[in-house]
Design a protein around this motif. Structure first.
Motif, short mmCIF file in Angstrom:
data_model
loop_
_atom_site.label_atom_id
_atom_site.label_comp_id
_atom_site.label_asym_id
_atom_site.label_seq_id
_atom_site.Cartn_x
_atom_site.Cartn_y
_atom_site.Cartn_z
N GLU A 64 9.16 0.71 -15.84
CA GLU A 64 10.55 1.14 -15.96
C GLU A 64 11.26 1.14 -14.61
OE1 GLU A 64 8.06 4.99 -15.66
OE2 GLU A 64 7.89 2.98 -16.51
N LEU A 65 10.48 1.06 -13.53
CA LEU A 65 11.08 1.03 -12.20
C LEU A 65 11.60 -0.36 -11.82
CD1 LEU A 65 8.56 3.17 -10.09
CD2 LEU A 65 10.74 3.89 -11.07
N GLN A 66 11.23 -1.37 -12.60
CA GLN A 66 11.65 -2.74 -12.27
C GLN A 66 13.17 -2.85 -12.11
OE1 GLN A 66 10.08 -5.50 -11.53
NE2 GLN A 66 7.96 -4.98 -12.00
N ALA A 67 13.88 -2.14 -12.97
CA ALA A 67 15.35 -2.21 -12.93
C ALA A 67 15.91 -1.61 -11.65
CB ALA A 67 15.93 -1.49 -14.15
N HIS A 68 15.11 -0.76 -11.00
CA HIS A 68 15.57 -0.08 -9.78
C HIS A 68 14.86 -0.62 -8.53
CE1 HIS A 68 17.41 2.83 -12.50
NE2 HIS A 68 16.24 2.95 -13.09
N LYS A 69 14.16 -1.76 -8.68
CA LYS A 69 13.31 -2.28 -7.60
C LYS A 69 14.08 -2.47 -6.29
CE LYS A 69 9.72 -5.79 -7.00
NZ LYS A 69 9.04 -6.93 -7.66
N SER A 70 15.26 -3.05 -6.38
CA SER A 70 16.05 -3.32 -5.17
C SER A 70 16.45 -2.02 -4.48
CB SER A 70 17.29 -4.14 -5.53
OG SER A 70 18.07 -4.40 -4.37
N ASP A 71 16.89 -1.03 -5.27
CA ASP A 71 17.29 0.26 -4.69
C ASP A 71 16.10 0.98 -4.06
OD1 ASP A 71 19.91 -0.08 -5.46
OD2 ASP A 71 19.66 0.97 -7.37
N ILE A 72 14.94 0.88 -4.71
CA ILE A 72 13.75 1.54 -4.19
C ILE A 72 13.33 0.89 -2.87
CG2 ILE A 72 11.27 1.86 -4.58
CD1 ILE A 72 11.95 2.20 -7.57
N ARG A 73 13.34 -0.45 -2.84
CA ARG A 73 12.96 -1.15 -1.63
C ARG A 73 13.89 -0.77 -0.47
NH1 ARG A 73 14.09 -5.95 -3.08
NH2 ARG A 73 12.21 -6.35 -4.28
N LYS A 74 15.20 -0.74 -0.77
CA LYS A 74 16.17 -0.37 0.28
C LYS A 74 15.94 1.07 0.73
CE LYS A 74 21.13 -0.33 1.30
NZ LYS A 74 21.11 0.99 1.92
N GLY A 75 15.65 1.95 -0.24
CA GLY A 75 15.38 3.34 0.10
C GLY A 75 14.16 3.48 1.00
#
Length: 213
Positions: A59-70
């Protein structure tokens, strides 16, 4: 970005804080304990942590870019705090100007990932031939004039400075392909380039990686 001053514990704690917005505390704890096994903080470690999290919790796939940036933001912030602490503790005895870590763009990181993926597919002799040929060509090509590019640093496992410039990075990738054809042959070069691109796409958006080719 300067991550050399950080411990694994600092990095893992920072990354856990980012994931706390998306996961249950127990899930974050499991990932954090898994990441403690790393011996040093590195770009490769951060990339693997992103993969660990998104594979375990789809379910984190959709937020992958935000997580990486974070992750990058917290690592960078942690590095700067460490530098400032050293300065206050008197380690900056010569009163040098402390420079904030320079953020590295995703495009540049994707470039590094592709190049390192190519290197991992080559023997030591092939790798040396590739990067020394690239280094010599870059120093002579008009396209790269004015840019101090020490491509030979890849041989030492380091990441030389490269400009955050899509056109120049694309030219560097084309040069890598031409040199790779000389080193391994065109058929093998095509396959290696494809594999390297696929590896990069595991950590970065497909369209971003494709800008390099």
């Amino acid at each position: 970005m300067n991550i050399d001053t950080q411990s694994v514990d600092q990095a893992v704690t920072a990354m856990a804080e980012v994931l706390a917005e998306y996961l249950h505390p127990e899930e974050v704890r499991l990932l954090k304990s898994q990441w403690q096994r790393y011996s040093t903080v590195s770009v490769k470690m951060m990339q693997q942590c992103v993969l660990d999290a998104t594979r375990r919790y789809p379910e984190l796939q959709a937020h992958k870019s935000d997580i990486r940036k974070g992750f990058w933001d917290t690592l960078q912030s942690g590095s700067q705090q460490t530098i400032e602490a050293d300065s206050h503790n008197g380690h900056n005895s010569h009163n040098e100007a402390i420079k904030a870590p320079v953020a590295v763009s995703e495009l540049v990181l994707a470039f590094y990932t592709v190049i390192e993926a190519l290197r991992s597919q080559l023997s030591e002799i092939e790798s040396r031939n590739l990067f020394l040929t690239m280094h010599q060509t870059v120093s002579q090509e008009r396209t790269f004039k004015g840019h101090h590019l020490n491509i030979s640093q890849f041989l030492e496992g380091n990441r030389p400075f490269v400009p955050d410039n899509e056109h120049l990075l694309n030219n560097l990738m084309q040069l890598a392909y031409v040199c790779l054809c000389d080193v391994a042959g065109p058929v093998e070069a095509d396959e290696m380039m494809f594999q390297a691109a696929e590896i990069a796409k595991q950590s970065y958006p497909k369209k971003l990686v494709e800008k390099l080719f």
